[in-house]
Scaffold this motif. Structure first.
Motif, PDB file in Angstrom:
ATOM      1  N   UNK A 130      -6.795 -42.649  -9.319  1.00 60.65           N
ATOM      2  CA  UNK A 130      -5.406 -42.243  -9.415  1.00 60.65           C
ATOM      3  C   UNK A 130      -5.022 -41.566  -8.101  1.00 60.65           C
ATOM      4  N   UNK A 131      -4.038 -42.127  -7.438  1.00 59.00           N
ATOM      5  CA  UNK A 131      -3.531 -41.532  -6.205  1.00 59.00           C
ATOM      6  C   UNK A 131      -2.423 -40.538  -6.546  1.00 59.00           C
ATOM      7  N   UNK A 132      -2.483 -39.371  -5.935  1.00 60.93           N
ATOM      8  CA  UNK A 132      -1.481 -38.326  -6.141  1.00 60.93           C
ATOM      9  C   UNK A 132      -0.948 -37.951  -4.761  1.00 60.93           C
ATOM     10  N   UNK A 133       0.350 -38.152  -4.544  1.00 62.13           N
ATOM     11  CA  UNK A 133       0.919 -37.862  -3.225  1.00 62.13           C
ATOM     12  C   UNK A 133       2.250 -37.121  -3.367  1.00 62.13           C
ATOM     13  N   UNK A 134       2.587 -36.375  -2.333  1.00 65.70           N
ATOM     14  CA  UNK A 134       3.858 -35.657  -2.328  1.00 65.70           C
ATOM     15  C   UNK A 134       4.980 -36.487  -1.712  1.00 65.70           C
ATOM     16  N   UNK A 135       4.629 -37.612  -1.120  1.00 66.41           N
ATOM     17  CA  UNK A 135       5.625 -38.481  -0.498  1.00 66.41           C
ATOM     18  C   UNK A 135       6.229 -39.428  -1.528  1.00 66.41           C
ATOM     19  N   UNK A 136       7.346 -40.082  -1.155  1.00 62.86           N
ATOM     20  CA  UNK A 136       8.024 -41.000  -2.077  1.00 62.86           C
ATOM     21  C   UNK A 136       7.304 -42.330  -2.243  1.00 62.86           C
ATOM     22  N   UNK A 137       6.388 -42.626  -1.337  1.00 61.86           N
ATOM     23  CA  UNK A 137       5.647 -43.878  -1.401  1.00 61.86           C
ATOM     24  C   UNK A 137       4.261 -43.694  -0.834  1.00 61.86           C
ATOM     25  N   UNK A 138       3.487 -44.768  -0.868  1.00 61.49           N
ATOM     26  CA  UNK A 138       2.113 -44.733  -0.364  1.00 61.49           C
ATOM     27  C   UNK A 138       2.008 -45.796   0.717  1.00 61.49           C
ATOM     28  N   UNK A 139       1.657 -45.369   1.911  1.00 67.23           N
ATOM     29  CA  UNK A 139       1.579 -46.278   3.049  1.00 67.23           C
ATOM     30  C   UNK A 139       0.655 -47.461   2.727  1.00 67.23           C
ATOM     31  N   UNK A 140       1.153 -48.658   2.967  1.00 67.42           N
ATOM     32  CA  UNK A 140       0.367 -49.863   2.748  1.00 67.42           C
ATOM     33  C   UNK A 140       0.364 -50.344   1.303  1.00 67.42           C
ATOM     34  N   UNK A 141       1.039 -49.627   0.418  1.00 65.32           N
ATOM     35  CA  UNK A 141       1.109 -50.006  -1.003  1.00 65.32           C
ATOM     36  C   UNK A 141       2.567 -50.201  -1.393  1.00 65.32           C
ATOM     37  N   UNK A 142       2.794 -51.119  -2.317  1.00 64.55           N
ATOM     38  CA  UNK A 142       4.144 -51.358  -2.810  1.00 64.55           C
ATOM     39  C   UNK A 142       4.242 -50.871  -4.252  1.00 64.55           C
ATOM     40  N   UNK A 143       5.292 -50.142  -4.544  1.00 62.98           N
ATOM     41  CA  UNK A 143       5.528 -49.710  -5.918  1.00 62.98           C
ATOM     42  C   UNK A 143       6.107 -50.896  -6.686  1.00 62.98           C
ATOM     43  N   UNK A 144       5.380 -51.348  -7.703  1.00 60.63           N
ATOM     44  CA  UNK A 144       5.817 -52.489  -8.496  1.00 60.63           C
ATOM     45  C   UNK A 144       6.683 -52.055  -9.674  1.00 60.63           C
ATOM     46  N   UNK A 145       6.416 -50.839 -10.194  1.00 67.17           N
ATOM     47  CA  UNK A 145       7.157 -50.381 -11.372  1.00 67.17           C
ATOM     48  C   UNK A 145       7.145 -48.851 -11.422  1.00 67.17           C
ATOM     49  N   UNK A 146       8.304 -48.289 -11.715  1.00 64.55           N
ATOM     50  CA  UNK A 146       8.422 -46.849 -11.925  1.00 64.55           C
ATOM     51  C   UNK A 146       8.312 -46.588 -13.424  1.00 64.55           C
ATOM     52  N   UNK A 147       7.384 -45.731 -13.808  1.00 67.37           N
ATOM     53  CA  UNK A 147       7.114 -45.487 -15.222  1.00 67.37           C
ATOM     54  C   UNK A 147       7.757 -44.211 -15.750  1.00 67.37           C
ATOM     55  N   UNK A 148       8.315 -43.419 -14.878  1.00 65.18           N
ATOM     56  CA  UNK A 148       9.013 -42.216 -15.317  1.00 65.18           C
ATOM     57  C   UNK A 148       8.380 -40.939 -14.798  1.00 65.18           C
ATOM     58  N   UNK A 149       9.033 -39.856 -15.118  1.00 63.32           N
ATOM     59  CA  UNK A 149       8.585 -38.534 -14.686  1.00 63.32           C
ATOM     60  C   UNK A 149       7.403 -38.090 -15.539  1.00 63.32           C
ATOM     61  N   UNK A 150       6.407 -37.528 -14.881  1.00 61.05           N
ATOM     62  CA  UNK A 150       5.263 -36.936 -15.579  1.00 61.05           C
ATOM     63  C   UNK A 150       5.129 -35.487 -15.109  1.00 61.05           C
ATOM     64  N   UNK A 151       4.596 -34.654 -15.984  1.00 57.86           N
ATOM     65  CA  UNK A 151       4.481 -33.247 -15.615  1.00 57.86           C
ATOM     66  C   UNK A 151       3.291 -32.599 -16.298  1.00 57.86           C
ATOM     67  N   UNK A 152       2.911 -31.485 -15.754  1.00 58.82           N
ATOM     68  CA  UNK A 152       1.867 -30.649 -16.329  1.00 58.82           C
ATOM     69  C   UNK A 152       2.212 -29.201 -16.035  1.00 58.82           C
ATOM     70  N   UNK A 153       1.923 -28.331 -16.973  1.00 58.86           N
ATOM     71  CA  UNK A 153       2.239 -26.915 -16.816  1.00 58.86           C
ATOM     72  C   UNK A 153       1.040 -26.072 -17.207  1.00 58.86           C
ATOM     73  N   UNK A 154       0.958 -24.910 -16.605  1.00 56.15           N
ATOM     74  CA  UNK A 154      -0.087 -23.951 -16.955  1.00 56.15           C
ATOM     75  C   UNK A 154       0.479 -22.549 -16.765  1.00 56.15           C
ATOM     76  N   UNK A 155       0.280 -21.710 -17.761  1.00 57.41           N
ATOM     77  CA  UNK A 155       0.710 -20.319 -17.667  1.00 57.41           C
ATOM     78  C   UNK A 155      -0.528 -19.446 -17.692  1.00 57.41           C
ATOM     79  N   UNK A 156      -0.624 -18.561 -16.717  1.00 57.02           N
ATOM     80  CA  UNK A 156      -1.753 -17.632 -16.659  1.00 57.02           C
ATOM     81  C   UNK A 156      -1.215 -16.212 -16.702  1.00 57.02           C
ATOM     82  N   UNK A 157      -1.948 -15.369 -17.387  1.00 56.22           N
ATOM     83  CA  UNK A 157      -1.584 -13.964 -17.455  1.00 56.22           C
ATOM     84  C   UNK A 157      -2.460 -13.153 -16.525  1.00 56.22           C
TER      85      UNK A 157
END
Length: 104
Positions: free
Chosen positions: A1-28
């Motif tokens: 699984x590639x995780x990047x902060x850019x809108x795309x990945x150099x040398x790769x083509x986005x074939x399909x956008x699957x939607x927003x994904x998120x994860x949260x963590x709360x620490x005390x």
């Protein structure tokens, strides 16, 4: 699984956008860590306990985001953004958000 902060990945083509994904963590923050952090503020140095808690929260938020992307069938998550927010008097929330994509 590639995780990047850019809108795309150099040398790769986005074939399909699957939607927003998120994860949260709360620490005390705990009382002892707060006391030692205040001492560090006075005498100088880094607040290692807080840094470790923050690093752990960030890792958990990213892991949750990746799990959501994998469940959606994604090959990568692009445009990842990390947000930090204070919750109440002694808690910190870390959110990881991005767009799950299938690569072509």
């Amino acid at each position: 699984m590639l995780i990047v902060t850019t809108d795309g990945i150099e040398g790769k083509k986005v074939a399909e956008y699957l939607g927003i994904v998120s994860g949260d963590c709360i620490v005390g923050a705990n009382v002892f860590r707060d006391v030692f952090a205040r001492v560090r503020d006075v005498v100088g140095g880094r607040a290692g306990g807080y840094e470790a808690a923050l690093r752990g929260a960030k890792e958990h938020a990213i892991e949750d985001m990746i799990a959501e992307a994998e469940a959606a069938g994604a090959d990568a998550v692009v445009a990842v953004d990390l947000d930090y927010e204070v919750v109440g008097d002694s808690m910190l929330m870390v959110s990881a958000n991005g767009t799950a994509v299938k690569l072509g």
